[in-house]
Design an enzyme around this catalytic site. Structure first.
Site, mmCIF file in Angstrom:
data_model
loop_
_atom_site.group_PDB
_atom_site.id
_atom_site.type_symbol
_atom_site.label_atom_id
_atom_site.label_comp_id
_atom_site.label_asym_id
_atom_site.label_seq_id
_atom_site.Cartn_x
_atom_site.Cartn_y
_atom_site.Cartn_z
ATOM 1 N N ASP A 139 0.843 -1.189 0.000
ATOM 2 C CA ASP A 139 0.000 0.000 0.000
ATOM 3 C C ASP A 139 0.878 1.239 0.000
ATOM 4 O OD1 ASP A 139 -2.570 -0.958 -0.135
ATOM 5 O OD2 ASP A 139 -2.692 -1.320 2.011
ATOM 6 N N ARG A 152 -14.504 23.987 1.636
ATOM 7 C CA ARG A 152 -13.197 23.439 1.279
ATOM 8 C C ARG A 152 -12.063 24.405 1.629
ATOM 9 N NH1 ARG A 152 -12.799 21.864 -4.585
ATOM 10 N NH2 ARG A 152 -14.007 23.762 -4.918
ATOM 11 N N ASP A 207 -9.978 -5.716 2.635
ATOM 12 C CA ASP A 207 -8.724 -6.371 2.264
ATOM 13 C C ASP A 207 -8.781 -7.878 2.464
ATOM 14 O OD1 ASP A 207 -7.316 -4.029 1.571
ATOM 15 O OD2 ASP A 207 -6.886 -3.613 3.669
#
Length: 713
Positions: free
Chosen positions: A320, A402, A553
């Protein structure tokens, strides 16, 4: 950091381990245990046979020339050979038992508040539910319990409501508490850990006696260690060689009788023990146990020896990006002022806007400002206070705006956030024509930063009189962990292909991949993409390793040949993987592969040494047995050993002592240096092949010099 699992001493072999393992070594002499090791079982049978002969010789009319003293010396050293073999295994197992002892302290029976008739839809917090107090041993699968601050979690489970700080030091060794919460990849909790704050509702996911700690204890003690395919194959080879040499030795007596040179039974047993691969037969089990022990030393638990061995044969590593290749949080790397502004103004405004930002990204902006301009956080916050202090007001980041920033009492404002949002904020007060050049400059910077795989943040300020200006951008980048590029280069030399898996877009992913030095990238990856990639690699005959912590996963972890689940992850992830990393460090996967390769190399090196050192024994024993009848065999006595009896006894003594000498190497493992397979093979043959031939010649000669001092030899 404290140590959760009691570590074995750094030395692979010391007097204390020897002493404490000795009783277990004697217990393992039982034929019921020994028959699992065919090589050493034959040695034990031979030792028993010579013992009977040594006792019977005074009462027999023997004419073979074998003395009672010689028979007893051979008998003693044959028994020591078997004892040294069981001692090697006992020492290896003893290290695991020492680690398991500390784990047992965490497995205490506690009282649990079990919720009666729990309804997740209507009573998520179990605030008004009826509870009963029961012993943790009485909890069953899917029971729901309530745990509050100061209480021990009674069993393995998943948090289904709430968030809490948990002390997991007894399990992971990490003294800092961790946060566990419902609804994410950090919802799993382990029985025996303590809640430090707040209140959580936990659904039990393990049966009594099958908790994570129970499995850990069984694993580190070796009770659940099964022989790996390669180990089984090697055992079959050793057993086959042993059978062949048994047949040869049994046939040797009658054959030699025709030449009136029939050796005694004691000599034939000594010959057999020196012919069969006793060294590797004695150490094989210890090598496997020590391999799993080295993983435990790294706070990794392997669910089977097969997983450790598979790690050594891995061809493809899935890593990852976030948390493994990069630090997991974007860091401020650079301030870039636009036209009409200067660097100092940008740095000061960006730092002010970030003082109250609790995110790692925000704090990295302040840290970079301190480094570049000596920006003082304390004086800045006093001058332009964050939050409610001194009347200033923090403007938090929201998905709608934002942006984040600070509004000051004099009417001035600072904003930091997504470039499009900041541009819109500036345009509210200033016509486009008034900042066209600055806007074009900022857009150019945004494009450049994005092309580098980074994240751009824009900064602007509004003065008390309403004057609004763009100041520039902050370049946030994923910081690649130090030293990873060199480690990936080592993996490449080992023939291992690295693949970075990320949810980033292909442009950003490729930039990080180039900087980190990985071989390939899987961008915008979904769980299905990971699973498909693993299957493609396996269809090509490759072994795949990966890490994961979330329920999403689990399919890929189950499919991978080496699936390393993070201890902080969900129960589903830990159940799917065949290893658990107690430190939850994804980069540990690289260490796991190294340990797996070290296990395979150690087994191969000691097998090479065991077979090679038999050559010298042939030169010692064969001439000694037949030189009286065939004087020409004296030419093979290149060591010029003192006598036939001293030559045979010296070979048997060396055969026993070499086991003791190699126990530290078997437990510590042969040093592994990342290199090509051909290079490793050449080094193995040079050191343990040629060395295995030379060492016995020297050892047997030295022992013979000492044996010759014994009367009768």
């Amino acid at each position: 950091m404290t140590t959760g699992i009691s570590r074995a001493p750094k030395g692979a072999f010391n007097a204390r381990q020897l002493w404490t393992s000795l009783p277990e070594a004697f217990r393992k002499l039982s034929p019921r245990d020994m028959w699992h090791n065919p090589v050493m079982f034959i040695v034990e049978v031979g030792a028993a046979l010579t013992t009977v002969l040594a006792i019977a010789l005074p009462f027999l009319n023997h004419t073979t020339g074998t003395t009672i003293a010689f028979t007893w010396w051979i008998t003693i050293w044959l028994w020591l050979t078997v004892l040294f073999a069981t001692l090697a295994e006992a020492v290896a197992e003893g290290r695991g038992k020492a680690q398991a002892a500390s784990l047992r302290k965490t497995r205490t029976t506690t009282m649990a508040n079990r919720v009666l008739d729990y309804d997740e839809k209507t009573d998520a917090s179990a605030g008004a539910a009826r509870v009963e107090s029961v012993a943790s041993a009485e909890l069953t699968l899917n029971d729901v319990v309530v745990v509050t601050a100061g209480e021990l979690i009674p069993g393995d489970g998943d948090i289904i409501w709430g968030i809490a700080s948990v002390d997991e030091s007894a399990i992971t060794g990490e003294s800092a508490p961790v946060v566990r919460e419902s609804g994410g990849d950090r919802s799993a909790v382990t029985g025996g850990t303590r809640v430090l704050s707040d209140r959580i509702v936990v659904k039990i996911t393990s049966k009594p006696g099958e908790t994570f700690v129970d499995r850990m204890i069984a694993l580190v003690e070796g009770a659940a260690r099964q022989k790996t395919p390669n180990e089984i194959a090697l055992n079959i080879l050793l057993a086959s060689l042993t059978i062949i040499f048994v047949v040869v030795v049994l046939a040797l007596g009658p054959t030699a009788g025709f030449a009136h040179a029939a050796p005694s039974v004691t000599v034939l047993v000594a010959l057999l023990v020196c012919l069969i691969p006793t060294t590797i037969g004695a150490l094989l089990s210890a090598i496997g146990i020590a391999g799993m022990d080295r993983l435990v030393q790294h706070n990794v638990l392997a669910m089977s020896g097969r997983a450790v061995e598979a790690a050594g044969d891995v061809n493809t590593l899935l890593l990852d990006k976030t948390g493994t290749i990069t630090y997991g949080n974007r860091q401020a790397a650079e301030f870039r002022a636009v036209t009409g502004s200067d660097g100092d103004e940008l740095i000061e405004a960006a730092a002010h806007a970030s003082i109250a930002d609790p995110t790692p990204e925000g704090q990295s902006v302040v840290a970079l400002a301190e480094t570049l301009r000596g920006f003082d956080t304390r004086s800045a916050s006093a001058t332009r206070p964050a939050g409610a202090a001194e009347g200033g007001e923090v403007v938090p980041f929201t998905a709608q705006t934002r942006m984040s920033g600070v509004d000051y009492p004099d009417g001035s404002q600072v904003r930091k956030g997504a470039p499009s949002a900041v541009l819109a904020w500036v345009a509210e007060a200033v016509p486009d024509a008034a900042f066209t050049e600055a806007k074009a400059d900022l857009e150019s910077q945004v494009t450049h930063i994005s092309g580098l795989g980074g994240t751009p943040l824009a900064v602007a300020e509004r003065a008390a009189d309403g004057t609004t200006r763009l100041l520039g951008t902050i370049y946030l980048k994923d910081v690649v962990k130090t030293g990873l590029k060199e480690r990936f280069a080592d993996l490449r030399r080992m023939g291992i292909r690295t693949v970075m898996v990320t949810g980033d877009n292909p442009v950003t992913a490729s930039v990080i991949a180039r900087e980190a030095g990985v071989d390939d990238v899987l961008a915008e990856a979904t769980p299905e993409d990971k699973l498909a990639l693993i299957r493609r690699e396996q269809d090509g005959g490759k072994l795949v390793a990966m890490t994961g912590d979330g329920t999403n996963d689990a399919p890929a972890l189950a499919q991978a040949d080496v699936g390393v689940a993070m201890n902080t992850g969900t129960s589903a992830a830990k159940e799917a993987g065949n290893m658990v990393d107690l430190d939850s460090d994804p980069t540990k996967l690289i260490d796991i592969v190294t340990i797996g390769k070290q296990l395979l190399i150690t087994r191969g090196a000691l097998t090479t040494f065991s077979i090679a050192n038999d050559v010298a024994k042939y030169f010692a024993i064969i001439p000694a047995m037949f030189v009286a009848v065939f004087p020409g065999l004296q030419a093979l006595n290149i060591m010029h050993l003192h006598s036939s009896n001293s030559a045979i006894l010296s070979a048997v003594i060396f055969n026993a002592l070499v086991i003791v000498a190699l126990i530290p190497l078997a437990l510590r493992g042969v040093q592994y240096r990342p290199s090509a397979v051909s290079s490793l093979l050449g080094r193995n043959l040079l050191i343990y092949g040629i060395g295995g031939i030379i060492a016995p010649f020297i050892g047997i000669k030295l022992i013979d010099l000492l044996v010759s001092l014994i009367p009768g030899f």
